[in-house]
Enzyme design. Structure first.
Site, PDB file in Angstrom:
ATOM      1  N   LYS A  54       0.937  -1.046   0.142  1.00  0.00           N
ATOM      2  CA  LYS A  54      -0.021  -0.079   0.060  1.00  0.00           C
ATOM      3  C   LYS A  54       0.690   1.321   0.141  1.00  0.00           C
ATOM      4  O   LYS A  54       0.419   2.300  -0.741  1.00  0.00           O
ATOM      5  CB  LYS A  54      -0.845  -0.067   1.178  1.00  0.00           C
ATOM      6  CG  LYS A  54      -2.083  -0.907   1.107  1.00  0.00           C
ATOM      7  CD  LYS A  54      -2.622  -1.022   2.504  1.00  0.00           C
ATOM      8  CE  LYS A  54      -3.638  -2.354   2.142  1.00  0.00           C
ATOM      9  NZ  LYS A  54      -4.399  -2.880   3.575  1.00  0.00           N
ATOM     10  N   GLN A  98      -4.791  -1.320   9.578  1.00  0.00           N
ATOM     11  CA  GLN A  98      -4.633  -2.443   9.154  1.00  0.00           C
ATOM     12  C   GLN A  98      -5.312  -3.660  10.010  1.00  0.00           C
ATOM     13  O   GLN A  98      -5.072  -3.604  11.183  1.00  0.00           O
ATOM     14  CB  GLN A  98      -3.266  -2.905   8.826  1.00  0.00           C
ATOM     15  CG  GLN A  98      -3.101  -4.321   8.024  1.00  0.00           C
ATOM     16  CD  GLN A  98      -3.521  -4.140   6.806  1.00  0.00           C
ATOM     17  OE1 GLN A  98      -3.615  -3.419   5.881  1.00  0.00           O
ATOM     18  NE2 GLN A  98      -4.242  -5.343   6.274  1.00  0.00           N
ATOM     19  N   ASP A 121     -11.367   3.121   4.331  1.00  0.00           N
ATOM     20  CA  ASP A 121     -11.839   1.571   4.212  1.00  0.00           C
ATOM     21  C   ASP A 121     -13.443   1.448   3.984  1.00  0.00           C
ATOM     22  O   ASP A 121     -13.840   0.196   3.742  1.00  0.00           O
ATOM     23  CB  ASP A 121     -11.365   0.755   5.566  1.00  0.00           C
ATOM     24  CG  ASP A 121     -10.405  -0.160   5.203  1.00  0.00           C
ATOM     25  OD1 ASP A 121     -10.091  -0.652   4.121  1.00  0.00           O
ATOM     26  OD2 ASP A 121      -9.519  -0.558   6.057  1.00  0.00           O
TER      27      ASP A 121
END
Ligand code: NAP
Length: 297
Positions: A54, A98, A121
């Site tokens: 990422k 994460q 997200d």
């Protein structure tokens, strides 16, 4: 029939290129550079690989990347304090914590502490509610990537019979919402669904997100159906090697489907591309600028 292979790797590269063009224009015309903060708690090897990837791709499209790697024993209070700091940081337009988090941390609490407008997200309860009620929201990256692949291949999804295998909060449920928003007729299946084979066979679109290697055999796929395989499962390969397979038996399904995503190289690369697209969208919204077209749902 041999299915068309939906090349997520190539499609993701075109999305990243479009994001990069918009980022360059933003910085040239507005003096703004979108920034993405990724928070990793602990040393989970798979998460470390994702976070590295990422960070690299964020920089490649010209955005700022802020990586926060915290030890596994970080307290919930310290993590929440970091999230709060990032919420208030004007250089940060997107925040991703994460998952999974270590067991002593309440994931829901942390997810819901992220400012919804920076929640790239799309897991914050506000964004979940906005998506479910058809309002403008941040859309979870993996289902967004699946939707982009479907729209690109099929054009309109209106009236299509779509079957989503799996009802997780991160894939199955938001996927179903997005398909519904595009006027597909949606069936959500899970571990208690009866006659899974029959239900799946009737689908024009199958999205498999159950996390079981090659669980869906070829004879569950209707002739000409479009199959999106979200599953990422590691199984024994040759010798002491391992290999990745999806939730669908690709070798069988490829002879029945009209189109199918491979694993690897299908949905996986789309997820990070959509994370970058979401960060750009969040940055545009934060600065009252028009949103780049075709990069969100
Ligand atoms: P999850 O949270 O474990 O959810 C799995 C879902 O599948 C659950 O709803 C479960 O039903 C259902 N299920 C399990 N066994 C079943 C069966 N025998 N028949 C029917 N349904 C069954 O998984 P997830 O997080 O959604 O992930 C699913 C897969 O996608 C995993 O392989 C994961 O690695 C992969 N994934 C890939 C990406 C990507 O970027 N490509 C991103 C996220 C996830 P119940 O609710 O009844 O238990």
């Amino acid at each position: 029939m041999t299915a068309k292979i939906l090349d997520g790797k190539a499609f993701a590269a075109t999305i990243r290129a479009r994001v990069a063009t918009h980022v360059a224009r933003l910085s040239e015309e507005q003096g703004i550079t979108p920034g993405l903060a990724v928070v990793l708690v602990g040393e989970d090897p798979a998460s470390q690989v994702y976070v590295r990837s990422k960070g690299r791709q964020t920089l490649e499209v010209g955005m700022k990347s802020f990586e926060h790697k915290l030890p596994a024993d970080t307290s919930e209070t310290d993590l929440l304090a970091l999230v709060e700091r990032l919420n208030g940081d004007p250089e940060v337009h997107g925040i991703l914590v994460q998952l999974p988090l270590p067991g002593h941390i309440d994931s829901d609490l942390v997810i819901n502490a992220v400012d919804p407008s920076k929640d790239v997200d799309g897991f914050h309860i506000s964004n979940v509610g906005l998506l479910a009620t058809g309002q403008k929201s941040m859309v979870p990256c993996t289902p967004l990537g699946c939707l982009m692949l479907l729209r690109d291949h099929l054009g309109s999804l209106a009236g299509a019979n779509a079957v989503v295998l799996g009802r997780s909060n991160i894939v199955g449920k938001p996927m179903a919402q997005l398909l519904l928003r595009d006027s597909a007729t949606v069936t959500i299946c899970h571990s208690k669904t009866r006659d899974l084979a029959e239900v799946t066979r009737r689908a024009d679109i199958v999205v498999a997100a159950i996390g079981r290697p090659e669980f869906v055999p070829g004879d569950w796929i209707g002739v000409g159906a479009t199959v999106i395989d979200v599953g990422i499962n590691r199984v024994p390969g040759e010798g002491d090697k391992t290999r990745l397979v999806g939730d669908v038996n690709f070798a069988e399904a490829v002879d029945k489907a009209g189109a199918i995503t491979p694993v690897p190289g299908g949905v996986g690369p789309m997820t990070i591309a959509c994370l970058l697209a979401n960060t750009l969208t969040a940055c545009a919204r934060a600065n009252d600028l028009s949103e780049p077209e075709g990069l969100t749902a």
